[in-house]
Design an enzyme around this catalytic site. Structure first.
Site: not given
Ligand code: UDP
Length: 318
Positions: A36, A138, A185, A276, A279
């Site tokens: 933070g 997580y 994202l 990733r 996911d």
């Molecule tokens: N994502 C992506 N590229 C990035 C960051 C995220 O394709 O640079 C995808 C990620 O794999 C997921 C979605 O975007 O499917 C949302 O990811 P984020 O990390 O924002 O939030 P999460 O769903 O993990 O809480």
């Protein structure tokens, strides 16, 4: 109410702190400033720099009537690589906080839980009674705290609410997402628009979804803050409520990138990379329960509007 906000220097915690102050509450923020920012804490709140593990003397000093608990590590990828950090902060840290609360007779808590507690859903939109089978550390740590809260409610009369956030985005009260290492994202796509990055990677386009990219439910941080203020007084002693918080609308990674192109006017070059780890393909909320119980209604359901708020705040900062 006199409240302690654990993690009030972070993105969501700082916005909720601003909303609490706006609602007339007296707010102390406990934050170790590991992720933070001290300057994100609204000026009407007092900031105490301490970790969850050292929360007992802070609670003894503040004597809060309620705690809102945002302090956590929250990155899916990192949780797979360094699970020990996640069990330590999210579970051992939360346990220390609950014990500190018990020590001073404070039994009201609103906890930041997550859609990641569900794992790969059988039913979409996901209701709160769906099975919880997290696919990453997580989600497992957050689910552990949800379980802790249920037992503290039953055994110790805690009045608890777990709010299971889906994908929080946007800005409110002049506060937005500002992580040192950005992984989310929308902020990453906005960094491409500002020129901080040349391009971005889409993590996998071979998921069982219409365009092959993951689907998520993006909720505006201002709507999320409203839900916290409604949830705070809601449960009675011995009650642990669980509410999903999302729009009930799913957008794919490709659609989000499209919205960022539309809002910023930048082409946002993308490269498709591997998936990733951890996911799930699709996470979309059913928020019927909180709508029915607390009358919560999201005001910002339009994806481009959510992206625009985040983009405008970025412009205001530079
Ligand atoms: N994502 C992506 N590229 C990035 C960051 C995220 O394709 O640079 C995808 C990620 O794999 C997921 C979605 O975007 O499917 C949302 O990811 P984020 O990390 O924002 O939030 P999460 O769903 O993990 O809480």
């Amino acid at each position: 109410m006199r409240v302690l906000v654990a993690g009030g220097a972070g993105y969501i915690g700082s916005v909720v702190t601003a909303a609490l102050l706006d609602g007339g509450h007296e707010v102390t923020v406990l934050d170790d400033l590991s992720t933070g920012h001290a300057d994100a804490v609204p000026s009407g709140a007092r900031l105490i720099d301490a970790s969850l593990h050292d929360s007992a003397p802070v609670l003894a000093d503040v004597r809060p009537e309620a705690v809102l608990h945002f302090a956590a590590r929250s990155l899916v990828g990192a949780s797979q690589e360094r699970p020990q950090d996640y069990w330590d902060t999210n579970v051992a840290g939360s346990f220390a906080l609950l014990e500190a609360m018990r020590g001073v007779g404070c039994r009201r808590i609103v906890f930041s839980s997550t859609a990641a507690t569900y794992g790969e859903p059988e039913l979409v939109p996901i209701p709160e009674d769906a099975p919880t089978r997290p696919t990453n550390t997580y989600g497992a740590t957050k689910l552990s705290v949800d379980m802790m809260l249920t037992s503290y409610a039953v055994a110790h009369g805690f009045a608890a609410v777990s709010l299971r956030y889906f994908n929080v985005a946007g800005a409110a009260y002049g506060l937005g997402e500002r992580h040192t290492t950005e992984t989310h994202l929308i902020p990453i796509a906005l960094q491409v628009a500002t020129g901080e990055r040349d391009s971005m990677t889409i993590y996998g386009d071979d998921y069982p979804t219409p365009d092959g990219t993951c689907i998520r439910d993006y909720i505006h941080v201002g709507d999320l803050a409203d839900a916290h203020l409604l949830a705070l007084p809601a449960p009675g002693p011995g009650e642990h409520r669980i509410y999903n918080l999302g729009n009930g609308l799913g957008f794919s990674v490709q659609e989000v990138v499209g919205a960022v192109r539309e809002v910023t006017g930048h082409p946002i070059p993308v490269v498709v990379g591997p998936r990733r780890p951890g996911d799930p393909a699709q996470l979309v909320a059913s928020s019927d329960r909180i709508r029915a119980d607390l009358g919560w209604t999201p005001r910002h359901t339009d994806l481009a509007g959510i992206v625009r708020d985040a983009w405008e705040l970025r412009g205001a900062r530079t």
